[in-house]
Design an enzyme around this catalytic site. Structure first.
Site, PDB file in Angstrom:
ATOM      1  N   GLU A  49       0.386  21.815   0.157  1.00  0.00           N
ATOM      2  CA  GLU A  49      -0.384  21.060   1.235  1.00  0.00           C
ATOM      3  C   GLU A  49      -0.111  19.677   0.948  1.00  0.00           C
ATOM      4  O   GLU A  49      -0.362  18.618   1.759  1.00  0.00           O
ATOM      5  CB  GLU A  49      -1.559  21.465   1.492  1.00  0.00           C
ATOM      6  CG  GLU A  49      -1.725  22.697   2.317  1.00  0.00           C
ATOM      7  CD  GLU A  49      -1.699  23.827   1.160  1.00  0.00           C
ATOM      8  OE1 GLU A  49      -1.487  23.789   0.106  1.00  0.00           O
ATOM      9  OE2 GLU A  49      -2.024  25.145   1.755  1.00  0.00           O
ATOM     10  N   PHE A 111     -14.699  33.568   2.972  1.00  0.00           N
ATOM     11  CA  PHE A 111     -13.543  33.355   2.265  1.00  0.00           C
ATOM     12  C   PHE A 111     -12.817  32.189   2.746  1.00  0.00           C
ATOM     13  O   PHE A 111     -12.637  31.876   4.083  1.00  0.00           O
ATOM     14  CB  PHE A 111     -12.646  34.652   2.525  1.00  0.00           C
ATOM     15  CG  PHE A 111     -11.170  34.537   2.032  1.00  0.00           C
ATOM     16  CD1 PHE A 111     -10.961  34.566   0.801  1.00  0.00           C
ATOM     17  CD2 PHE A 111     -10.084  34.592   2.834  1.00  0.00           C
ATOM     18  CE1 PHE A 111      -9.801  34.531   0.083  1.00  0.00           C
ATOM     19  CE2 PHE A 111      -8.884  34.632   2.108  1.00  0.00           C
ATOM     20  CZ  PHE A 111      -8.645  34.465   0.915  1.00  0.00           C
ATOM     21  N   MET A 490       4.352   4.082 -18.098  1.00  0.00           N
ATOM     22  CA  MET A 490       3.260   3.041 -17.876  1.00  0.00           C
ATOM     23  C   MET A 490       2.162   3.114 -18.716  1.00  0.00           C
ATOM     24  O   MET A 490       1.666   2.408 -19.447  1.00  0.00           O
ATOM     25  CB  MET A 490       2.951   2.862 -16.420  1.00  0.00           C
ATOM     26  CG  MET A 490       1.950   1.598 -16.176  1.00  0.00           C
ATOM     27  SD  MET A 490       2.806  -0.098 -16.341  1.00  0.00           S
ATOM     28  CE  MET A 490       3.697  -0.193 -14.707  1.00  0.00           C
TER      29      MET A 490
END
Lengths: 588, 174
Positions: A49, A111, A490
């Protein structure tokens, strides 16, 4: 017309002009996924997602239209929190739809239940839990209105399953489509400002006409307001130099004689020093971010400030301006152009002080402190800057480039030539590693006519690489250049410079994973490039492939550091240049 | 015996009157904005207005924790916030309610009741050794009352937080 919440939601998205949704279904959002089969909206099935969120952002960066992501409840909602925060920090218009457990189950620890609106409250411009099916069309219209007007940003709409599930009577509604007026009156507390106050615009024009050492400090607001043409007109009319922040790259052409490039922690010497020495900073859609100002108390000490921003809260947040102007950047810049013309009686050059000396000071800095690195020669380790130059020179000028976060991001911003707006897609405010692959995919979906390169680091790539499966499956031919220096580069640079070369937990290995095999397994064409003479041919080959994603892994010199650099917390006057250049003796 | 607010050092806090949409989650938005930006809420009172589409919050913000301008501007960015005004204590009427349970046994009972009477309070509940009283007054007067009752032994206390409205133009304290 009677309908149900799920169909109404998809219909509302269609009417909002949505062409693409990035998402991944799950239990609570299932009823909304059913009508997608019959909708003209293209759905792109992501593998995680977070990828959906960054794709929606990339789409928005490249097109200026709101990106849309849809995911289920619970873990899916928490997985999209990072993109929401990223979009919030960088003012990216985005609408995220999350499934939620049915309304009677809310609050029972059901749930895949989580308090999505609670969790995302501080990382969205607005969010809303819809509890009645009949509210869906209005809430969706409000979401797009809020996401795209004023200072753009992400809006999340949380939809419980019962109000979209056709088998549940609670999902029934009579279809309607609210008018613009109905949307506006349903949001009595939301009234973004657009035009600037006339007396403030005039005061700003007066300051501009009297400044001896002015600099335009252009921020991401230039791109959000689609103000690039207006900015160019203002700069050319007044002859004032422009710095473009990391978020504004492309908002003013890098090849323009008035362009000074990127300021800030890894900005070029001239951009940083010109701001530092200026007597007037014209801040347009920029927010005095700490990465730009360095130590705030020591930032541009002699400069008066004109600050234009659509968000009143940005004005005076970090530095109190002499002339505050709240308004849309494009509208206000156009007003400024008119005011400057009017006040100068037509001859703008004659109405301003002689700035010959300032111009020659600036060109002196440019000559003395260009960006430099030691060229790679055959057999040497690859210099990342060389790879960037080759990528840049072999790509079409309107190529879109996305990057992750870290050294490779700074080198991309430094070495690419951004001559067009909306060609740079990056995570500025939040600094989200893993941004580039999904963001590049979103950008390519939005602009299929353009070549899209993702420049990534090896650390970043490992965070979101799985979305290349999405790209391969959906035939989204993005190109990825991994600058593999086997380190979190970095972090390594900071440890080298500020932690006595104590390299704590920063080594990644150049060979594990095998980026070529991994990319091939995900359906990409992949090549490894290890020496300078291979760079050009490999890029040319990648540029010819247009039917699937390509990954080029460049093995680069891990000792290379990003310069110039203003160490964190220090004044911009303490800028550190490349070791091969003479150290600057303070200002001027 | 209503007294005007006592003159004294400048207030340590700002009083904001915030008109918001009267709907679920708005208070949480305001509260989490304060938390997220590091502003301290001194007290907060909220209830619907005469128009039940809207609620009014009276928020007392700690002066030290934040520049007021940023607080107001950030609050204004909340989509459900309609209007914010800062109420200068000199130009507004302020009240607060306190419920207090105080030890009041034997001889001291009359002393406690005397104090409560001086503050025009009422006895709400009368126990063998304790009384619960309510007093409504200017917040600084409630501070005074609290100090005066402390030696007797405060068993329980609940203050409502201050509520305030702007003073009328030709009006004065009543």
């Amino acid at each position: 017309m009677p309908t149900n919440g799920g169909s109404a939601l998809i219909r509302a998205l269609e009417l909002e002009g949505v062409e693409v949704i990035f998402g991944l279904p799950g239990g609570a959002i299932l009823p909304v996924y059913d009508p997608i089969i019959d909708s003209p909206i293209r759905h792109i099935l992501v593998r995680h997602e977070q990828g959906a969120g960054h794709m929606a952002e990339g789409f928005a960066h490249a097109t200026g239209r709101p990106g849309v992501a849809m995911v289920t409840s619970g873990p899916a909602a928490t997985n999209i929190v990072t993109p929401l925060c990223d979009a919030y920090m960088d003012s990216v218009p985005m609408v995220v739809i999350t499934g939620q457990v049915p309304t009677p189950a809310i609050g029972t620890d059901a749930f895949q239940e989580c308090d999505t609106v609670g969790i995302t409250r501080s990382v969205t411009k607005h969010n809303e839990l819809v509890t009645r099916a009949e509210d869906i069309p209005l809430v969706i219209r409000q979401a797009f209105h809020i996401a795209t007007t004023g200072r753009p940003g992400p809006v999340l709409v949380d939809i419980p399953k019962d109000i979209v599930d056709p088998v549940n009577p609670r999902s029934a509604l009579e279809w309607y489509w609210p008018t613009d007026d109905e949307v506006a009156s349903s949001l009595p507390g939301y009234r973004p400002t657009t035009a600037g106050q006339a007396d403030q615009v005039r005061a700003a024009a007066e300051l501009i006409l009297s400044a001896r050492k002015p600099v335009i400090y252009a921020g991401g607001g230039i791109l959000k307001a689609r103000a690039a043409a207006a900015l160019r007109e203002l700069a050319e009319l007044t002859g004032i130099h422009v710095v473009t922040t990391l978020m504004a790259r492309g908002g003013f052409p890098d090849d323009h004689p008035l362009c000074l490039g990127m300021p800030g922690m890894h900005g070029n010497y001239t951009a940083v020093t010109a701001m530092q020495s200026a007597d007037l900073l014209i801040a347009l859609g920029s927010r005095f971010d700490d990465r730009v100002t360095g130590k705030v108390d020591a930032f541009a000490p002699e400069a008066r400030i004109i600050h234009v921003d659509v968000d009143p809260a940005e004005i005076g947040k970090v530095r109190r301006p002499d002339v505050p102007i709240v308004g849309d950047c494009r509208v206000v810049i156009e007003e400024l152009v008119t005011a400057v013309r009017d006040l100068s009686g037509g001859d703008v050059a004659a109405a301003q002080p002689d700035r010959t000396e300032w111009r020659s000071t600036i060109s002196g800095w440019q000559e003395r402190y260009p960006l430099v690195y030691e060229q790679s020669t055959e057999g040497d380790l690859l210099k990342p800057q060389y790879v960037l130059e080759q990528l840049r020179d072999r790509a079409p000028e309107d190529c879109i480039v996305a990057s992750g976060v870290g050294q490779h991001q700074m080198w991309t911003s430094q070495y690419w030539r951004f001559n067009h707006p909306y060609t740079w897609v990056n995570s500025g405010g939040l600094g989200t590693m893993g941004f580039s692959v999904p963001a590049a995919i979103g950008a390519k979906v939005g602009r299929p006519d353009r070549m899209v390169w993702a420049v990534d680091g090896d650390g970043c790539f490992q965070m979101t690489a799985q979305e290349l499966v999405t790209a391969a499956t959906e035939r989204i031919p993005v190109k990825v250049a991994i600058l593999n220096n086997a380190y979190l580069g970095m972090v390594r640079q900071w440890q080298e410079m500020f932690y006595d070369e104590r390299y704590s937990e920063v080594y990644l290995s150049p060979d594990l994973p095998d980026y070529v095999k991994w990319s091939e397994a995900m359906g990409c064409v992949a090549m490894r490039v290890e020496s300078p003479e291979e760079v050009g041919p490999a890029i040319d080959k990648a540029n010819e492939i247009d039917d699937r994603p390509v990954v080029l892994e460049f093995r680069t010199d891990s000792s290379e550091k990003v310069f110039p650099m203003v160490p964190a917390g220090r004044s911009n006057s303490d800028i550190v240049v490349d070791p091969s250049q003479p150290p600057p003796g303070g200002l001027r | 015996m209503n007294l005007p607010p006592p003159p004294g050092p400048p207030p340590r806090h700002h009083v904001l009157s915030v008109l918001v949409e009267n709907r679920a989650g708005v208070l949480a938005r305001v509260a989490s904005l304060f938390a997220r930006r590091g502003y301290n809420i001194f007290s907060l009172a909220v209830a619907p207005t005469h128009d039940d589409r809207f609620s009014r919050l009276t928020v007392v913000v700690d002066v030290e924790s934040a520049p007021l301008e940023q607080v107001v501007k950030q609050l204004n960015k909340l989509v459900n916030v309609l209007e914010i005004s800062e109420l200068d204590p000199r130009d507004s009427v302020e009240r607060e309610l306190v419920l207090l349970t105080v030890t009041a046994d034997g001889d001291r009972r009359q002393e406690v009741l005397g104090l409560v009477e001086r503050f025009e309070g009422r006895v709400l509940d009368d126990g063998a050794d304790e009384v619960t009283v309510s007093v409504e007054d200017h917040p600084s007067r409630l501070d005074d009352l609290e100090e005066l009752l402390r030696p007797f032994g405060i068993v329980g206390i609940q203050r409502t937080g201050r509520v305030a409205l702007p003073r009328l133009e030709s009006g004065g304290p009543v």
